[in-house]
Design a protein around this motif. Sequence first.
Motif: not given
Length: 494
Positions: A10-13, A228-230, A234-236, A264-265
Amino acid sequence: MSPLHEMSISARSGIGLFSSSVQVLLIFSVVLSVASAGCSTARIKKQGRGLDAILTQPTPPEPASVMAEKQSDAPVQASDEALSGSSDGEAAEENRVPVGSITIEHNELVEKWIRYFSEKDRERFQRFLDRGAQYREVVENILEENGLPKELYFLAMIESGYRSEATSIAKAAGVWQFIPATGRRYGLQVDHYADERRDPIRATEAAVKYLTDLYNVFGSWHLAMAAYNAGEYRIVGAVVRGKSRDFWKLAEKKVLPAETLNYVPKFLAAMTIGRDLEKFGFDESGSERYPDLEAVEVPAPVRLSDIAKAVGIPFSELKRVNPHLPRDMTPPGATSYEIWLPENLAKNSATVESIRSALASKKIHGLRRVAATAEASRYHRVRAGENLGRIARKYRMSVSYLKRLNGLNSNRVISGQTLRVAAKSYHPKPVKSARGLASGSSKAKKIRYRVRPGDNLTAIARRFGTSVEELKRMNSMKRNHVLAGQTIRVPSRL
């Protein structure tokens, strides 16, 4: 990203982290939006822009009752020991973040990644297991001691494959793949002389704090990991557009970033395999054991080569356990700096003083000083009115973990007292029977220990200050035989 593409780091954690005040304001902004139903929804800006990305919206988001929807992971309250407050400074009952186990979904995406890891990418996944095994005990114990599911150990595995030298194109680095701003916000020193994102134990402590913040905001481990990833913003935004707090519903509505849709998968697949390595034909028996270490304060700045000579160990070994010092010297930001040394040497006070004396004349002069952020963040001076519960909340840790770091038997602290808020050792210390936590104590807290190659019950019992018979009783064992990779219960070292 194609589900059959190689596992990416991941590049954005860690982008756009939440301090306590940010959490409150973010939640408050969402609550306000409930009263604004019917207003047009402004697009949430890309993560990493700070709190302004939400506060400067022309109109608030419009999730209606989305954020009140029942969380998918169904967490349960996981409180620490009840601590009675009093005027003498004892800790009040700790407000622990409610956490629960991580729900495993056996759907098509998860199964696809299970097949990928166990078949197509089998050799590399075995390397991830081998590298991670040396850190597994300390990572899982730090997670559990702070009330987080120990299965989050696999999050770092899919982030970096447990390579401390891993670096992404977005400059995320280390086992937990923090970007520089993330690391600094959570107390890690990140500069020209020290990059503590590459220190597995320090980075794990930072990850615990960050994940606690994310769970506080989203109330779901699936969404916390997605953030944590994105990035949380962005998740909000995905929650707002998808009108759901269920990760799988958001996936169906195609409002998640492509990488996060698989992230997540991938974690759930790694977790599923990790729970039953034998079933999938994997093992950790070939893993090299990480040495027992203690943090020791030495003069700064001095070269690691000089420290190795003073300590009497090979430079390569010292470098191996201090991968966060890229210039092969202690940082010039303060007069001293903590490095990791073999536990057997660090416990001998005479040896430590001899090492410090030998290094006093080896200090390097003429270097540009940098801010000593990490050293300052490892200690807390107790203020009037503070108690252990309040201090633990400030540093996003459990009271029991804070007590263990400082060797405290009671909950009492006094104004002016200095407390350590960062780990000082890589491995658990034996529990002293005099404190009533060793063999025979039914009140002793228990933790899980993964048996290493070469371990036997006698060695494990000695290490945790208990007896072989007590270990057998705790684990309902009839024989003294244990296998490498087996998980057993042992007394906690509080």
